[in-house]
Scaffold this motif. Sequence first.
Motif, PDB file in Angstrom:
ATOM      1  N   SER A 216      44.003  55.377  39.620  1.00 23.75           N
ATOM      2  CA  SER A 216      44.911  54.248  39.451  1.00 23.75           C
ATOM      3  C   SER A 216      44.080  52.976  39.458  1.00 23.75           C
ATOM      4  CB  SER A 216      45.952  54.213  40.570  1.00 23.75           C
ATOM      5  OG  SER A 216      46.829  53.127  40.412  1.00 23.75           O
ATOM      6  N   GLN A 217      44.385  52.054  38.547  1.00 28.03           N
ATOM      7  CA  GLN A 217      43.568  50.852  38.378  1.00 28.03           C
ATOM      8  C   GLN A 217      44.410  49.594  38.507  1.00 28.03           C
ATOM      9  OE1 GLN A 217      40.381  50.121  35.117  1.00 28.03           O
ATOM     10  NE2 GLN A 217      42.230  49.199  34.282  1.00 28.03           N
ATOM     11  N   LEU A 218      43.841  48.585  39.169  1.00 25.87           N
ATOM     12  CA  LEU A 218      44.473  47.276  39.253  1.00 25.87           C
ATOM     13  C   LEU A 218      43.435  46.220  38.895  1.00 25.87           C
ATOM     14  CD1 LEU A 218      46.862  45.421  40.085  1.00 25.87           C
ATOM     15  CD2 LEU A 218      45.861  45.390  42.390  1.00 25.87           C
ATOM     16  N   ILE A 219      43.783  45.364  37.922  1.00 20.97           N
ATOM     17  CA  ILE A 219      42.927  44.244  37.547  1.00 20.97           C
ATOM     18  C   ILE A 219      43.553  42.966  38.096  1.00 20.97           C
ATOM     19  CG2 ILE A 219      41.801  43.008  35.669  1.00 20.97           C
ATOM     20  CD1 ILE A 219      41.009  45.930  35.809  1.00 20.97           C
ATOM     21  N   THR A 220      42.799  42.213  38.884  1.00 17.53           N
ATOM     22  CA  THR A 220      43.270  40.926  39.376  1.00 17.53           C
ATOM     23  C   THR A 220      42.401  39.815  38.789  1.00 17.53           C
ATOM     24  OG1 THR A 220      41.965  41.295  41.402  1.00 17.53           O
ATOM     25  CG2 THR A 220      44.327  41.781  41.483  1.00 17.53           C
TER      26      THR A 220
END
Length: 281
Positions: A216-220
Amino acid sequence: MNRPSPSHAALPEPSAKLIDGWHCLHIYYRVDQAALQGLSASDIAEGREALVHLLDPERPGAPARLQTSVVSGHKADLGLMIMDADPLLIDGVCQGVRASKLGSVLQPTYSFVSITEVSEYVPTVEQYGTKLRQTEGLSVEDPAYNAKLNAYAQRLPMMNKQRLFPDFPAWPVTCFYPMNKIRHPSANWYMEPFSSRSAMMSEHATSGIKFAGRVSQLITASTGFDDWEWGVTLWGRNPEYIKEIVYTMRFDTASAKYAEFGPFYISYLKSPVDALEHLQI
């Protein structure tokens, strides 16, 4: 009496809270062994109790998201990822660590400040329809076109909500690293037209989708908030999946030609109690 102009009247009230989305902080600590040995057993016990409460994501008044991990390698020992609409609530956790009896023991070694966002490269429903017509040759009369368009329209609000207000998967391994898009004379991302950048990011997203269910990936976004432009947080069902996705996506043009990467932090999720026990505090 001075009255606000119509344009000013429509502006939101000044606030440190985001209009839509959350602030995000990654912060890493190293255990100062000399400071630890200088504390009494009662101070250590008091400090442990305070930190277990402070880092409990379920406590009253906790930030919206709070995750604790132990870090592999020499760069740090303890990692925190904290998210909330209020940046001062996030900072309150850091100040609570500092002010605790273990504040002299847990020394910050690295932090990264960012915010959540919906990327400009996420197609609207209309843009997705255009893509179906142009790249897949579907017409608006085609049942397959309407089925795909409707399915995307139903998914998009949920996907955007996850980008702005993400849930953290309960997977054992997490990886964080900052990155930039480079401004080199022969490969300046910001000189490319939007259509070209969008196509490259679409290729990049297609590579990532292959790891659904494993990573799972999150870009901030950190432009204006920190020294890098984005922060990438990955959660994996298994450590090998972290290596595989980073390696695979580096062959995409957006990464191979235009990306610059900062330090990587690999860590393993633990409750505050288990993390302190692992660190032998």
